[in-house]
Structure formats: structure tokens, C-alpha cells
Write an enzyme that holds these catalytic residues in place. Structure first.
Site, PDB file in Angstrom:
ATOM      1  N   CYS A  85     124.836 -31.096 109.224  1.00 55.17           N
ATOM      2  CA  CYS A  85     123.832 -32.096 109.614  1.00 55.17           C
ATOM      3  C   CYS A  85     123.863 -33.292 108.655  1.00 55.17           C
ATOM      4  O   CYS A  85     124.818 -34.049 108.660  1.00 55.17           O
ATOM      5  CB  CYS A  85     122.451 -31.462 109.718  1.00 55.17           C
ATOM      6  SG  CYS A  85     121.275 -32.565 110.516  1.00 55.17           S
ATOM      7  N   GLU A 174     123.079 -22.508 110.745  1.00 46.20           N
ATOM      8  CA  GLU A 174     122.333 -21.511 109.979  1.00 46.20           C
ATOM      9  C   GLU A 174     121.103 -20.979 110.702  1.00 46.20           C
ATOM     10  O   GLU A 174     120.533 -19.982 110.296  1.00 46.20           O
ATOM     11  CB  GLU A 174     121.923 -22.082 108.604  1.00 46.20           C
ATOM     12  CG  GLU A 174     120.803 -23.120 108.601  1.00 46.20           C
ATOM     13  CD  GLU A 174     121.289 -24.551 108.881  1.00 46.20           C
ATOM     14  OE1 GLU A 174     122.379 -24.709 109.469  1.00 46.20           O
ATOM     15  OE2 GLU A 174     120.559 -25.490 108.523  1.00 46.20           O
TER      16      GLU A 174
END
Ligand code: XMP
Length: 513
Positions: A85, A174
Site C-alpha cells: 500500500c 495482511e
């Protein structure tokens, strides 16, 4: 810590909660990981000799005035890098790609399409659902990178430069909402970093045992045992390392849950054959608490007396140089010492006086709570200890409102034991954060047998929580409430009413005191 044999992956923390989750996913793939602050320099990273570096997500935009920056030298170390990200955008921005505000921010579940072969997405379906949470997007990958996947709002949802060993994804592998995320981590770890999945509960124990042995030499060590998970696992681990050089001091203030004192004694003395000093100090504590109703005063009295008793007994263990503490990794991260080795610091633990200075042994300081539990199981600690719900240090004294007398203590201990027993029988003990009884300082009229009673109510408290900062009352099935109520009423003299606490935290707290 001394890095484990399989090597360490460093997670550079670019934004609060993401880094912890990433570190956990890496560990779940059996590779040791540590979180490091974003101020870490390339040189500091090189000195740690990690097998890989992950740049976490974060709230910032690479163009914001206060954007989190990293030492760009990190990207030139030759260590495999994985940007997630915000970390992905940092890589693109630093290496000459384009990060733009496309106007199509993506939040939540997003369809991603594979557009080329690559290490990270190898073997995964061409279309998959991933979790996005970003405003800016990488619109052009840096030179040398292959774009391997895109989404509607992210032309470069995944990219990699295999020969440079640099990888990036715009989404969050994640989180559980990216169903194949764990495989993406494994591809980075096993393929890109060449990391063996060798960090297991067994290897953790082996490494800790070796570290404790070399730290302690032939000195004597003491450990304060409370019966809780952390101190129990720490004690069992240190015992595995140094056997008879360890003496555990169990200051039993008599304010423990039903059966707890006996169980600690039985587990450590009989099962582990540990040197154990069991100080039964209930009388001393009740005497000191006599007539004290104010909760803060109770806490202070218990805390001080606890230290005094511990100190008296510790002085009898001649020549003890080390003290075992059950510090966990989240405590280490929160105190901002993620990379600092604190193990050798002289500490004045829990208010111990200056003339009792110990070196600390903290065998759990690299582990999260669930990892501590796994190690405890591996060491053979009973499930009752390993999976025990949290319990306040001052014990039942803070769950008895008003005076703590022996009579009231025994009433609560018996009733609380029934609450826990019924919750266990219903198979709810492990999913509930805490479940217990509280004895308030009021009495009311009831009728039992032929007679009128004037007795205490029991308040049952059961909460769901992640971290005790916030909590919601547990929706216990009526049948469980019913069996708690009828057993308490039948089996515990002194209680004639049972009430269930339906308050969340905030505005309430978990404990009544
Ligand atoms: P509250 O009542 O503030 O409790 O919502 C939050 C969590 O902390 C635990 N607690 C303690 N734990 N020593 C401890 O080790 C203490 O003195 C103490 N007081 C509260 C409480 O059980 C809950 O999990």
C-alpha cells in the site's frame, strides 16, 4: 534479540496498526519478523543483516507535506523489499515511477486481474478479491519493473523487479479480507527472500534456551510467579534452560480464583520439579485490607505488601543476580524501543528497592500473546494455565466492593468458580475475554426454604474484547445464565440473587471496583 537461525524480516512501520498485522502474518509463515521505526537508516538495516524488508502501509500520501519518508538507501541494499500500500507507493515514487491522485480511491473488497507472470502472484487465480484502502495510485511502474496485476482504480496493483528483488502491491495482503494474502507473503518470503519456514514454537524454545543459558552462566535466577500465562510460560522456559539455578517465588495473596493457588503449586512443583517458594500470605493481606473500602487504597496496600513479601523471600535466595520478567513484544513496541536491546538494562522492577538491583531476563520479549501460549503448550504447561483469562494483579479484592473480609472473599471465590466452570462447560471460555463474578456491597431480601434471607447479590460480568481497551458485554446463551444462576443460588451460602452486567466499555470498565 539474537536473530534466529532462519533469519529475520524487518517490517518498517509506516503507519500504526498495519505493521503489527504484517509482522504477525510473516511469523505465521514461520519466519521471524520484527517491527522497526520508519526513522531506521539503510546502514542500521544493513547491520541487522535481515533476509528481507517489508515497507508497511500507512495513512499518508507520498505528496503530503508531512509524508512519511524512508531512507531511500534501503532500496539499494540488495535485500529483498516488499512494499505494501503506502510502502508500494514509496517504492514507485522513489525509483522514478508515477504516483497520482487518480480520483478513483479504492476502499474495501476489490476485484483484481493478473496481467503478467510474477513471483508474488504465482499460482493464484487470474481474478481474485483483494482489500484496498488508498487514495493515491501508482499509475506507472518505475523502469525495470513488470506490472503483474491491476484493478479498476489501480493500474499498477502489483509490480515487481525480480532482478533487483523489489516487489510492491497496492492492496493489503495482511488482512483477512484478502483471502489469498497469506500465499502472497509466502511467495515473498520463501521465493524472493529464500527464507526457510523454520521459525516454529520448537525453534523459539531452542533459541531462547540458548540465549538464557549464555546470559545467566552459572548465576542464580529468581522469578515472580503469579499463575498468569506470561509469568508461567517465562518460568517454564527459563527452567528448561537452567533447571535448578531458577527459584520461583509465588506470593499467594489469597485473593486468587478458586483452585488457582493449588494449581500453580501442583504444576510447577510436581510436574516441572521447579524450586518453588510458595508464600501463603492471605492472613497478612486480609489484615492489611481490614476496613478499607476505597478501591485505590486497596490497590496501593496490595501492591506495596506484595513487594515487601517478595523482597523478604528474594533476599533468602542467596546470590540471585537475575530476575525473570514476562514482558511481551507489544509492550516492547509500545514503549518505542522496537530495535533497542534492553535486556541487559539494570531495572528496578515494580518498585523493588534500589539495593535490590537485578539484571532482567525477558524470554518472551519477542513474542505476541498467542505465540507465548503456543510456546507454553509446547513446554507442557496445562491448558488451564495457558488459556487462562486475564486477571488483575490485586485479584478478587477489586471485585469485592467495600470491605474485603474472609467471609466475603470465600463467597465470591466460590461463586466466581461456578461462573467460570459453567462458561467452560459451555465451550465459551476461550472466546470470551473475561468472565467472572463481582460481589457488591449491598444486600437484599430473598426467600430460601422456609425463611427470609438478607444476602448479597452476585453480579456476573462477561465481556468480549480484543485488547481490554474497549469491550462489549458477551451475549451469553440463556441456558448458560440459567445454570450459573441456579448453581450459585444452590451452592453458595450468602447469595440470594444473580444479576448480569450488560454494560460495554466505555462508558463502564471491565472490572467493578
Ligand atoms: P478495566 O477495569 O480498566 O480493566 O476495564 C482493563 C483490563 O485490565 C485488567 N486489570 C488489571 N490487570 N493488574 C493487572 O495485571 C491490575 O491491577 C489490573 N486492573 C485491571 C482487567 O482485568 C481488564 O482485563
Amino acid at each position: 534479540m539474537t536473530d534466529p537461525k532462519g533469519g529475520t524480516v524487518l517490517v518498517v512501520d509506516l503507519g500504526a496498526q498495519y505493521a503489527q498485522l504484517i509482522a504477525r502474518r510473516v511469523r505465521e509463515a514461520h519466519v521471524y519478523s520484527e517491527i522497526v521505526p520508519r526513522s531506521i537508516t539503510a546502514e542500521e538495516i544493513r547491520d541487522r543483516v535481515p533476509i528481507g524488508v517489508i515497507l508497511s502501509g500507512g495513512p499518508a500520501s507520498v505528496y503530503a507535506d508531512d509524508a512519511y519518508e524512508i531512507d531511500e538507501g534501503i532500496l539499494e541494499l540488495g535485500v529483498p523489499i516488499f512494499g505494501i500500500c503506502y510502502g508500494h507507493q514509496v517504492i514507485a515514487h522513489s525509483l522514478g515511477g508515477t504516483v497520482a491522485r487518480t480520483g478513483t480511491a479504492e476502499y474495501g473488497r476489490t476485484d483484481m486481474v493478473g496481467i503478467g507472470p510474477g513471483v508474488l502472484l504465482e499460482g493464484l487465480p487470474e481474478r481474485q478479491s483483494v482489500w484496498m484502502s488508498h487514495g493515491d495510485s501508482v499509475t506507472a511502474a518505475p523502469e525495470g519493473f513488470t506490472v503483474t496485476a491491476s484493478t479498476e482504480g489501480s493500474p499498477v496493483a502489483a509490480m515487481e523487479n525480480r532482478s533487483a528483488g523489489i516487489y510492491g502491491v497496492q492492496f493489503h495482503p495482511e488482512v483477512a479480507h484478502t483471502p489469498r494474502g497469506d500465499e502472497i507473503f509466502k511467495h515473498f518470503l520463501y521465493e524472493a527472500c529464500g527464507a526457510p519456514p523454520s521459525w516454529t514454537r520448537h525453534s523459539i524454545i531452542e533459541d531462547s534456551v540458548a540465549a538464557v543459558r549464555s546470559q545467566v552462566g552459572d548465576s542464580q535466577v529468581i522469578c515472580g510467579l503469579s499463575g498468569g500465562v506470561d509469568s508461567s510460560v517465562a518460568a517454564a522456559l527459563v527452567h528448561e534452560a537452567i533447571g535448578d539455578q531458577l527459584t520461583c517465588i509465588f506470593v499467594d495473596h489469597g485473593l486468587l480464583r478458586a483452585g488457582e493457588g493449588v494449581q500453580v503449586e501442583e504444576t510447577f512443583r510436581s510436574h516441572f520439579d521447579i524450586n518453588l517458594i510458595h508464600v501463603k500470605a492471605q492472613d497478612r493481606f486480609l489484615e492489611a485490607l481490614a476496613g478499607v473500602a476505597d478501591p485505590e487504597a486497596k490497590r496501593k496496600i496490595i501492591g506495596e505488601l506484595f513487594i515487601r513479601v517478595f523482597e523478604e523471600v528474594a533476599a533468602e535466595v542467596s546470590g540471585a543476580k537475575f530476575l525473570v520478567q514476562g514482558t511481551l513484544y507489544p509492550d516492547v513496541i509500545e514503549s518505542g524501543t522496537g530495535t533497542a536491546a534492553k535486556i541487559k538494562t539494570h531495572h528496578n522492577v515494580g518498585g523493588l528497592p534500589d539495593d535490590m538491583v537485578f539484571d532482567l531476563i525477558e524470554p518472551l520479549r519477542d513474542l505476541f500473546k498467542d505465540e507465548v501460549r503456543a510456546v507454553g503448550e509446547e513446554l507442557g504447561l496445562p491448558a488451564e494455565i495457558v488459556w487462562r483469562q486475564p486477571f488483575p494483579g490485586p485479584g478478587l479484592a477489586v471485585r469485592i466492593i467495600g470491605d474485603v473480609t474472609l467471609e466475603r472473599l470465600e463467597i465470591l471465590r466460590a461463586a466466581d468458580g461456578i461462573v467460570v466452570d459453567e462458561i467452560r462447560k459451555a465451550g465459551l471460555y476461550e472466546e470470551i475475554w473475561q468472565s467472572f463474578g463481582v460481589l457488591p456491597a449491598i444486600r437484599s431480601v430473598g426467600v430460601q426454604g422456609d425463611g427470609r434471607t438478607y444476602a448479597y447479590p452476585l453480579i456476573v460480568r462477561a465481556v468480549m474484547s480484543e485488547d481490554a481497551m474497549t469491550a462489549d458485554w458477551a451475549r451469553l446463551p440463556y441456558e448458560v445464565m440459567e445454570s450459573i444462576s441456579s448453581r450459585v443460588m444452590n451452592e453458595v451460602q450468602g447469595i440470594n440473587r444473580v444479576a448480569y452486567d450488560i454494560s460495554s466499555k466505555p462508558p463502564s470498565t471491565i472490572e467493578w471496583e
